[in-house]
Design a protein around this motif. Structure first.
Motif, mmCIF file in Angstrom:
data_model
loop_
_atom_site.group_PDB
_atom_site.id
_atom_site.type_symbol
_atom_site.label_atom_id
_atom_site.label_comp_id
_atom_site.label_asym_id
_atom_site.label_seq_id
_atom_site.Cartn_x
_atom_site.Cartn_y
_atom_site.Cartn_z
ATOM 1 N N VAL A 211 -57.815 73.957 -20.426
ATOM 2 C CA VAL A 211 -56.935 72.797 -20.523
ATOM 3 C C VAL A 211 -55.545 73.124 -19.971
ATOM 4 C CG1 VAL A 211 -55.736 71.276 -22.148
ATOM 5 C CG2 VAL A 211 -58.170 71.707 -22.427
ATOM 6 N N THR A 212 -55.082 74.349 -20.205
ATOM 7 C CA THR A 212 -53.789 74.766 -19.660
ATOM 8 C C THR A 212 -53.833 74.801 -18.136
ATOM 9 O OG1 THR A 212 -53.301 76.093 -21.635
ATOM 10 C CG2 THR A 212 -52.045 76.594 -19.645
ATOM 11 N N LEU A 213 -54.941 75.302 -17.590
ATOM 12 C CA LEU A 213 -55.103 75.328 -16.134
ATOM 13 C C LEU A 213 -55.078 73.908 -15.563
ATOM 14 C CD1 LEU A 213 -55.791 76.836 -13.500
ATOM 15 C CD2 LEU A 213 -58.216 76.627 -14.115
ATOM 16 N N LEU A 214 -55.809 73.006 -16.203
ATOM 17 C CA LEU A 214 -55.810 71.614 -15.762
ATOM 18 C C LEU A 214 -54.409 71.014 -15.830
ATOM 19 C CD1 LEU A 214 -59.055 70.397 -17.592
ATOM 20 C CD2 LEU A 214 -58.732 70.480 -15.119
ATOM 21 N N THR A 215 -53.703 71.307 -16.913
ATOM 22 C CA THR A 215 -52.354 70.762 -17.105
ATOM 23 C C THR A 215 -51.398 71.258 -16.038
ATOM 24 O OG1 THR A 215 -52.687 70.608 -19.512
ATOM 25 C CG2 THR A 215 -50.413 70.614 -18.705
ATOM 26 N N LEU A 216 -51.427 72.563 -15.758
ATOM 27 C CA LEU A 216 -50.470 73.149 -14.815
ATOM 28 C C LEU A 216 -50.685 72.628 -13.396
ATOM 29 C CD1 LEU A 216 -50.165 76.883 -15.921
ATOM 30 C CD2 LEU A 216 -48.594 75.006 -16.312
ATOM 31 N N LEU A 217 -51.926 72.619 -12.936
ATOM 32 C CA LEU A 217 -52.177 72.182 -11.557
ATOM 33 C C LEU A 217 -51.985 70.674 -11.403
ATOM 34 C CD1 LEU A 217 -55.172 74.425 -10.437
ATOM 35 C CD2 LEU A 217 -52.743 74.668 -9.947
ATOM 36 N N ALA A 218 -52.359 69.917 -12.432
ATOM 37 C CA ALA A 218 -52.137 68.474 -12.365
ATOM 38 C C ALA A 218 -50.646 68.152 -12.433
ATOM 39 C CB ALA A 218 -52.872 67.767 -13.494
ATOM 40 N N ALA A 219 -49.857 69.002 -13.105
ATOM 41 C CA ALA A 219 -48.409 68.781 -13.188
ATOM 42 C C ALA A 219 -47.753 68.912 -11.818
ATOM 43 C CB ALA A 219 -47.770 69.754 -14.172
ATOM 44 N N LEU A 220 -48.340 69.702 -10.927
ATOM 45 C CA LEU A 220 -47.827 69.762 -9.557
ATOM 46 C C LEU A 220 -47.864 68.363 -8.941
ATOM 47 C CD1 LEU A 220 -49.549 73.026 -8.252
ATOM 48 C CD2 LEU A 220 -47.105 72.707 -8.644
ATOM 49 N N GLN A 221 -48.968 67.658 -9.155
ATOM 50 C CA GLN A 221 -49.090 66.290 -8.657
ATOM 51 C C GLN A 221 -48.109 65.372 -9.369
ATOM 52 O OE1 GLN A 221 -53.039 64.583 -8.356
ATOM 53 N NE2 GLN A 221 -52.326 62.579 -9.000
ATOM 54 N N LEU A 222 -47.971 65.542 -10.682
ATOM 55 C CA LEU A 222 -47.067 64.709 -11.461
ATOM 56 C C LEU A 222 -45.637 64.799 -10.934
ATOM 57 C CD1 LEU A 222 -46.626 62.962 -14.055
ATOM 58 C CD2 LEU A 222 -46.173 65.102 -15.251
ATOM 59 N N GLY A 223 -45.188 66.018 -10.658
ATOM 60 C CA GLY A 223 -43.838 66.204 -10.138
ATOM 61 C C GLY A 223 -43.684 65.712 -8.714
ATOM 62 N N ALA A 224 -44.752 65.813 -7.936
ATOM 63 C CA ALA A 224 -44.677 65.435 -6.523
ATOM 64 C C ALA A 224 -44.723 63.925 -6.307
ATOM 65 C CB ALA A 224 -45.831 66.085 -5.749
ATOM 66 N N LEU A 225 -45.342 63.180 -7.223
ATOM 67 C CA LEU A 225 -45.600 61.757 -6.984
ATOM 68 C C LEU A 225 -44.353 60.916 -6.683
ATOM 69 C CD1 LEU A 225 -48.556 60.646 -9.276
ATOM 70 C CD2 LEU A 225 -48.424 60.626 -6.791
ATOM 71 N N PRO A 226 -43.227 61.105 -7.395
ATOM 72 C CA PRO A 226 -42.050 60.293 -7.025
ATOM 73 C C PRO A 226 -41.608 60.530 -5.584
ATOM 74 C CG PRO A 226 -41.752 61.256 -9.200
ATOM 75 C CD PRO A 226 -42.973 61.894 -8.610
ATOM 76 N N VAL A 227 -41.677 61.780 -5.135
ATOM 77 C CA VAL A 227 -41.304 62.110 -3.761
ATOM 78 C C VAL A 227 -42.326 61.513 -2.795
ATOM 79 C CG1 VAL A 227 -40.850 63.975 -2.126
ATOM 80 C CG2 VAL A 227 -40.219 64.233 -4.539
ATOM 81 N N VAL A 228 -43.591 61.663 -3.127
ATOM 82 C CA VAL A 228 -44.658 61.131 -2.281
ATOM 83 C C VAL A 228 -44.586 59.606 -2.212
ATOM 84 C CG1 VAL A 228 -47.159 60.951 -1.991
ATOM 85 C CG2 VAL A 228 -46.153 63.093 -2.805
ATOM 86 N N ALA A 229 -44.264 58.978 -3.356
ATOM 87 C CA ALA A 229 -44.206 57.520 -3.402
ATOM 88 C C ALA A 229 -43.167 56.968 -2.427
ATOM 89 C CB ALA A 229 -43.902 57.053 -4.822
ATOM 90 N N VAL A 230 -42.006 57.616 -2.371
ATOM 91 C CA VAL A 230 -40.963 57.152 -1.456
ATOM 92 C C VAL A 230 -41.445 57.236 -0.009
ATOM 93 C CG1 VAL A 230 -38.658 57.651 -0.555
ATOM 94 C CG2 VAL A 230 -39.075 57.697 -3.019
ATOM 95 N N ARG A 231 -42.071 58.352 0.326
ATOM 96 C CA ARG A 231 -42.568 58.541 1.689
ATOM 97 C C ARG A 231 -43.691 57.552 2.006
ATOM 98 N NH1 ARG A 231 -41.109 60.784 6.584
ATOM 99 N NH2 ARG A 231 -42.996 61.227 7.780
ATOM 100 N N PHE A 232 -44.636 57.441 1.097
ATOM 101 C CA PHE A 232 -45.804 56.590 1.326
ATOM 102 C C PHE A 232 -45.400 55.117 1.361
ATOM 103 C CE2 PHE A 232 -50.165 55.054 -0.110
ATOM 104 C CZ PHE A 232 -50.774 55.373 1.094
ATOM 105 N N GLY A 233 -44.490 54.708 0.446
ATOM 106 C CA GLY A 233 -44.039 53.331 0.426
ATOM 107 C C GLY A 233 -43.310 52.948 1.699
ATOM 108 N N THR A 234 -42.515 53.869 2.210
ATOM 109 C CA THR A 234 -41.804 53.620 3.465
ATOM 110 C C THR A 234 -42.775 53.430 4.616
ATOM 111 O OG1 THR A 234 -39.921 54.921 2.686
ATOM 112 C CG2 THR A 234 -40.075 54.538 5.056
ATOM 113 N N GLU A 235 -43.818 54.251 4.637
ATOM 114 C CA GLU A 235 -44.817 54.147 5.710
ATOM 115 C C GLU A 235 -45.589 52.835 5.643
ATOM 116 O OE1 GLU A 235 -45.648 58.980 5.861
ATOM 117 O OE2 GLU A 235 -47.176 57.610 5.092
ATOM 118 N N LEU A 236 -45.874 52.368 4.413
ATOM 119 C CA LEU A 236 -46.686 51.154 4.265
ATOM 120 C C LEU A 236 -45.870 49.876 4.400
ATOM 121 C CD1 LEU A 236 -49.057 52.038 1.275
ATOM 122 C CD2 LEU A 236 -49.678 51.838 3.681
ATOM 123 N N HIS A 237 -44.619 49.916 3.924
ATOM 124 C CA HIS A 237 -43.850 48.679 3.826
ATOM 125 C C HIS A 237 -42.506 48.724 4.552
ATOM 126 C CE1 HIS A 237 -43.748 44.718 2.031
ATOM 127 N NE2 HIS A 237 -42.555 44.914 1.491
#
Length: 390
Positions: A211-237
């Motif tokens: 569960v700790t392994l799942l939490t740590l690697l998934a947290a990489l995505q959690l932290g990245a999503l706001p940054v990714v959202a800005v990039r992806f939203g700009t590309e789409l809209h």
């Protein structure tokens, strides 16, 4: 559930929202305060880092919490120190050397782990129901949303200093509520695990390790999503504001997911539930990368938020189910601190790799979470089954 237990749960949830809202809102408040005092953007960033980086001291604080005869009092003291230190740091910004403000805010940051995992570690003293874990997860979502919103609203009405001071008062008020919770059922101090033994629990106990392994690697995505959202939203809209809308959709989905598991608690083995939910999140993240339009992307990010909240609830349930009595606080606090650190790393990596585009970043995030699921499954096949301690 008896009326007394319900009353205790109500006080717990109120304290959790107050203190977690104060912690999340303080980052916004400090940034606004630094700008208002004509400090550089770098100073604002350092203040936020001073508040978040000390989460790494969590394991040492957790040992104290596990050994405390009355964990409520230690938590209340930590919330009082947080409030006083945050107030001191806010008053020092722009008036005293930057080092003084940073030092005071860092003291508040050292208390941070007890605002998150530390408080969650005593929930079983209030209620042991799965629904209780759902409510606890909901406080993270509500606090994470309401805190920054309160900081912005209070800044508009009372100025940034008034906003930060109000958040500090909220933390102190949470401490006053924590003292009124049912008496803690912690292990006797002599039975509490040492720091080394407590950390070893996360590695040696198969379900906790996975569960700790799942939490740590998934947290990489959690932290990245706001940054990714800005990039992806700009590309789409075509605008950065479109990325902010994706982030809002994700947050709304998280609140909805927390509400769902509160109304309909997860059932079954927590580790199995966590693995399935993280697998679903990896698939949903990959699907978002191929969204044919902006509206579909908004819906996809909302689904991601739902899955994140439900999987988070499963990890909380797993920690409560598999952590030994003498290391409950260490398991919760250390896991929370590692998650914060991993999320920060995810944000930094996403920022550095933003040139690859939103779709590539989403696929990389999906691959990372998927890798965690595969690794956990392989570990489960190789490691012996978990047998609860008598």
């Amino acid at each position: 559930m008896t009326g007394g237990a319900m009353s205790g749960l109500t006080r717990y949830l109120t304290a959790a929202v107050l203190v977690r809202g104060a912690d999340s809102g303080a980052t916004v408040g400090l940034l606004l305060l630094a700008a208002d005092r004509h400090q550089s953007a770098a100073t604002g960033g350092l203040l936020v880092a001073a508040l978040t980086a000390p989460h790494l001291v969590g394991p040492w604080l957790a040992v104290r919490l596990d050994r405390a005869r009355d964990r409520r009092r230690l938590l209340a003291l930590a919330y009082l120190v947080y409030g006083v230190a945050l107030t001191t740091g806010a008053l020092a910004v722009g008036r005293l050397p930057a080092a003084a403000a940073l030092a005071a805010v860092a003291v508040a940051g050292c208390c941070g782990p007890l605002l998150t995992g530390g408080l969650s570690s005593v929930l079983d003293d209030v209620t042991r129901s799965r629904r209780g874990r759902g409510w606890d997860a909901l406080t993270y979502g509500v606090g994470g949303t309401a805190g920054p919103a309160a900081a912005a609203a209070l800044t508009a009405s009372a100025g940034p200093l008034g906003a930060v001071l109000a958040l500090a008062v909220a933390a102190v008020a949470a401490g006053a509520l924590v003292v009124t919770l049912p008496a803690a059922g912690a292990a006797r101090p002599e039975e509490a695990a040492s720091l080394r033994a407590g950390l070893a629990v996360l590695i040696r106990r198969g379900p906790l390790r996975r569960v700790t392994l799942l939490t740590l690697l998934a947290a990489l995505q959690l932290g990245a999503l706001p940054v990714v959202a800005v990039r992806f939203g700009t590309e789409l809209h075509g605008t950065a504001a479109a990325g902010a809308t994706l982030t809002v959709a994700y947050g709304a989905g998280s609140l909805l997911g927390s509400a769902l598991v509160t109304a309909w608690p997860l059932r079954g083995e927590p580790e199995v539930q966590a693995a399935r939910l993280f697998a679903a999140m990896a698939v949903a993240t990959a699907a978002c990368a191929f969204a044919p339009g902006y509206a579909v992307a908004i819906a996809g990010f909302a689904v991601l938020g739902v899955l994140n909240a439900v999987s988070f609830t499963a990890t909380l349930a797993a920690r409560g189910a598999y952590a030994p009595a003498g290391a409950q606080a260490q398991v919760f606090v250390t896991s929370a601190g590692l998650k914060v650190t991993s999320a920060a790393a995810g944000a930094a990596l996403a920022g550095a790799a933003s040139g690859f585009g939103g779709q590539a970043l989403l696929l990389a995030a999906a691959a990372t979470t998927g890798l965690a699921v595969v690794a956990a499954r392989v570990d489960g096949k190789l490691a012996p089954a978990f047998v609860p301690a008598p």
